[in-house]
Design a protein around this motif. Structure first.
Motif, PDB file in Angstrom:
ATOM      1  N   GLU A   1      -8.876   3.468  13.677  1.00 11.82           N
ATOM      2  CA  GLU A   1      -8.799   4.930  13.704  1.00 11.82           C
ATOM      3  C   GLU A   1      -7.547   5.455  12.999  1.00 11.82           C
ATOM      4  OE1 GLU A   1     -11.296   6.556  14.880  1.00 11.82           O
ATOM      5  OE2 GLU A   1     -12.323   4.833  15.783  1.00 11.82           O
ATOM      6  N   ALA A   2      -6.862   4.585  12.257  1.00 16.38           N
ATOM      7  CA  ALA A   2      -5.528   4.922  11.746  1.00 16.38           C
ATOM      8  C   ALA A   2      -5.535   5.582  10.370  1.00 16.38           C
ATOM      9  CB  ALA A   2      -4.667   3.649  11.698  1.00 16.38           C
ATOM     10  N   ARG A   3      -6.682   5.668   9.720  1.00 14.24           N
ATOM     11  CA  ARG A   3      -6.689   6.141   8.327  1.00 14.24           C
ATOM     12  C   ARG A   3      -6.307   7.615   8.209  1.00 14.24           C
ATOM     13  NH1 ARG A   3      -9.443   4.791   3.414  1.00 14.24           N
ATOM     14  NH2 ARG A   3     -10.722   3.207   4.438  1.00 14.24           N
ATOM     15  N   ASP A   4      -7.009   8.470   8.907  1.00  9.26           N
ATOM     16  CA  ASP A   4      -6.830   9.920   8.752  1.00  9.26           C
ATOM     17  C   ASP A   4      -6.304  10.515  10.047  1.00  9.26           C
ATOM     18  OD1 ASP A   4      -7.891  10.032   6.076  1.00  9.26           O
ATOM     19  OD2 ASP A   4      -9.877   9.726   6.962  1.00  9.26           O
ATOM     20  N   LEU A   5      -5.005  10.685  10.120  1.00  6.71           N
ATOM     21  CA  LEU A   5      -4.354  11.228  11.302  1.00  6.71           C
ATOM     22  C   LEU A   5      -3.585  12.493  10.934  1.00  6.71           C
ATOM     23  CD1 LEU A   5      -2.928   7.892  12.768  1.00  6.71           C
ATOM     24  CD2 LEU A   5      -4.819   9.236  13.718  1.00  6.71           C
ATOM     25  N   PRO A   6      -3.508  13.462  11.853  1.00  5.26           N
ATOM     26  CA  PRO A   6      -2.707  14.657  11.559  1.00  5.26           C
ATOM     27  C   PRO A   6      -1.227  14.301  11.445  1.00  5.26           C
ATOM     28  CG  PRO A   6      -3.405  14.642  13.853  1.00  5.26           C
ATOM     29  CD  PRO A   6      -4.119  13.504  13.189  1.00  5.26           C
TER      30      PRO A   6
ATOM     31  N   TYR B   1      -8.380  -6.771  10.675  1.00  2.43           N
ATOM     32  CA  TYR B   1      -8.709  -7.030   9.277  1.00  2.43           C
ATOM     33  C   TYR B   1     -10.190  -7.331   9.078  1.00  2.43           C
ATOM     34  CZ  TYR B   1      -3.645  -7.266   8.440  1.00  2.43           C
ATOM     35  OH  TYR B   1      -2.302  -6.970   8.347  1.00  2.43           O
ATOM     36  N   HIS B   2     -10.965  -7.227  10.153  1.00  3.79           N
ATOM     37  CA  HIS B   2     -12.412  -7.421  10.042  1.00  3.79           C
ATOM     38  C   HIS B   2     -13.087  -6.190   9.455  1.00  3.79           C
ATOM     39  CE1 HIS B   2     -16.247  -9.333  11.053  1.00  3.79           C
ATOM     40  NE2 HIS B   2     -16.653  -8.161  11.515  1.00  3.79           N
ATOM     41  N   TRP B   3     -12.526  -5.014   9.754  1.00 11.15           N
ATOM     42  CA  TRP B   3     -13.113  -3.739   9.325  1.00 11.15           C
ATOM     43  C   TRP B   3     -12.162  -3.013   8.385  1.00 11.15           C
ATOM     44  CZ3 TRP B   3     -17.959  -3.952  10.323  1.00 11.15           C
ATOM     45  CH2 TRP B   3     -18.447  -4.487  11.516  1.00 11.15           C
ATOM     46  N   LEU B   4     -11.805  -3.615   7.280  1.00 11.33           N
ATOM     47  CA  LEU B   4     -10.840  -2.998   6.370  1.00 11.33           C
ATOM     48  C   LEU B   4     -11.400  -1.769   5.663  1.00 11.33           C
ATOM     49  CD1 LEU B   4      -9.064  -6.101   4.822  1.00 11.33           C
ATOM     50  CD2 LEU B   4      -8.159  -4.478   6.499  1.00 11.33           C
ATOM     51  N   ASP B   5     -12.732  -1.597   5.669  1.00 11.44           N
ATOM     52  CA  ASP B   5     -13.285  -0.370   5.113  1.00 11.44           C
ATOM     53  C   ASP B   5     -12.963   0.826   6.005  1.00 11.44           C
ATOM     54  OD1 ASP B   5     -14.908  -1.485   7.065  1.00 11.44           O
ATOM     55  OD2 ASP B   5     -16.749  -0.629   6.260  1.00 11.44           O
ATOM     56  N   ALA B   6     -12.705   0.581   7.274  1.00 15.46           N
ATOM     57  CA  ALA B   6     -12.320   1.668   8.177  1.00 15.46           C
ATOM     58  C   ALA B   6     -10.899   2.126   7.915  1.00 15.46           C
ATOM     59  CB  ALA B   6     -12.466   1.217   9.634  1.00 15.46           C
TER      60      ALA B   6
ATOM     61  N   ARG C   1      -1.976   0.841   5.742  1.00 16.30           N
ATOM     62  CA  ARG C   1      -1.981   1.970   6.677  1.00 16.30           C
ATOM     63  C   ARG C   1      -2.011   1.469   8.118  1.00 16.30           C
ATOM     64  NH1 ARG C   1      -0.030   6.680   8.240  1.00 16.30           N
ATOM     65  NH2 ARG C   1      -1.575   8.037   9.239  1.00 16.30           N
ATOM     66  N   GLN C   2      -2.821   0.456   8.405  1.00 19.22           N
ATOM     67  CA  GLN C   2      -2.824  -0.129   9.755  1.00 19.22           C
ATOM     68  C   GLN C   2      -1.426  -0.583  10.147  1.00 19.22           C
ATOM     69  OE1 GLN C   2      -5.703  -3.091  10.846  1.00 19.22           O
ATOM     70  NE2 GLN C   2      -7.264  -2.308   9.430  1.00 19.22           N
ATOM     71  N   GLN C   3      -0.752  -1.250   9.237  1.00 19.13           N
ATOM     72  CA  GLN C   3       0.577  -1.781   9.543  1.00 19.13           C
ATOM     73  C   GLN C   3       1.587  -0.662   9.775  1.00 19.13           C
ATOM     74  OE1 GLN C   3       1.556  -4.584   6.449  1.00 19.13           O
ATOM     75  NE2 GLN C   3      -0.193  -5.888   6.895  1.00 19.13           N
ATOM     76  N   GLU C   4       1.474   0.407   9.009  1.00 18.13           N
ATOM     77  CA  GLU C   4       2.383   1.543   9.170  1.00 18.13           C
ATOM     78  C   GLU C   4       2.221   2.188  10.548  1.00 18.13           C
ATOM     79  OE1 GLU C   4       3.036   5.983   7.143  1.00 18.13           O
ATOM     80  OE2 GLU C   4       1.642   4.544   6.246  1.00 18.13           O
ATOM     81  N   VAL C   5       0.976   2.401  10.947  1.00 19.49           N
ATOM     82  CA  VAL C   5       0.704   3.040  12.232  1.00 19.49           C
ATOM     83  C   VAL C   5       1.078   2.105  13.394  1.00 19.49           C
ATOM     84  CG1 VAL C   5      -1.165   3.925  13.706  1.00 19.49           C
ATOM     85  CG2 VAL C   5      -1.028   4.589  11.294  1.00 19.49           C
TER      86      VAL C   5
END
Length: 259
Positions: free
Chosen positions: A70-75, A101-106, A111-115
């Protein structure tokens, strides 16, 4: 004395529970000796619904955080919002956070690492434990945990005993659930056999990951009894000892009194 069940990782705000959530949490689970649940947020909306569950049911506590999917598009103020939820009573952990890393299209890795890093920093600031999701990202997850050294648990653990030993060496807990009952679950069974009992948490990840003989059906906290039975088998200990230890561990990690 009745042995009670403490579910360290659940998602009772999931829509699969909409038809009977009140009956299940209000009556059925307490009658089946479920004494504690940590409900996990995955996004900003579920921080709200998790909080609402903690206010409705005395034995339900909550975690607030952003799942890697859920980390891609956050306010822009997402972290401040998470922090706000964590300032409320009965919100006891930063979670569910981590790497998937199973759902990298999500959500892409960077970005995952940053969040993940931002939330590990927040946990440090607030002196709260973390609940870590690690799917096909063992090396990078370990790298972050070595860097930040949080209190907390790696939930639904799927790695090897060697990886588990590293996590335990950092002072963290390991969460095990229905997977240990699956026919080909070699790594979780090995971890269940070898883990020090004072570092084990039991969980459902409900409504998912129901144990055998309920695999494929909706999971709930009462079914942890089957997980404890299986872990007891591989350790040569009564299931009651597994349940008692896991409850004590969860209350210690999340700082929840046994009243």
């Amino acid at each position: 004395m009745t042995t009670s069940i403490f579910d360290s990782h659940a998602h009772y705000d999931d829509s699969q529970f909409d038809p009977d959530r009140e009956e299940l949490l209000g009556h059925i689970l307490p009658e089946k000796d479920v004494s504690g649940v940590i409900n996990m947020a995955a996004d900003l909306a579920s921080c709200q619904t998790t909080w609402e569950l903690t206010q409705r049911y005395g034995y339900v506590y909550g975690a607030a955080g952003i799942h890697p999917e859920e980390a891609r598009d956050l306010p822009h103020d997402w972290l401040a919002q998470v922090k706000g939820w964590l300032g409320r009573p009965k919100m006891v952990a930063v979670g569910e956070i981590g790497l998937d890393y199973h759902w990298l299209d999500a959500c892409p890795k960077d970005r995952q690492q940053e969040v993940f890093a931002d939330q590990l920093e927040l946990a440090r600031e607030l002196s709260l434990p973390v609940v870590v999701h690690d799917r096909e990202a063992h090396a990078d997850t370990l790298s972050f945990l070595r860097q930040y050294r949080p209190a907390g648990v790696v939930h639904c653990f799927s790695g090897s005993w060697e990886t588990a030993r590293e996590i335990l060496g950092l002072g963290m807990y390991i969460g095990l659930g229905g997977v240990v009952t699956f026919k080909n679950a070699r790594h979780p069974v090995e971890v269940a056999k070898n883990i020090p009992l004072d570092r084990l948490l039991l969980e459902t990840d409900c409504p998912y990951m129901a144990p055998v003989p309920f695999r494929g059906k909706r999971n709930d906290s009462s079914l942890i009894a089957y997980v404890a039975e299986r872990i007891g088998e591989v350790r040569g200990q009564p299931a009651e000892e597994i349940l008692q230890a896991a409850e004590a561990n969860a209350r210690r990690l999340f700082v929840i009194d046994p009243n």
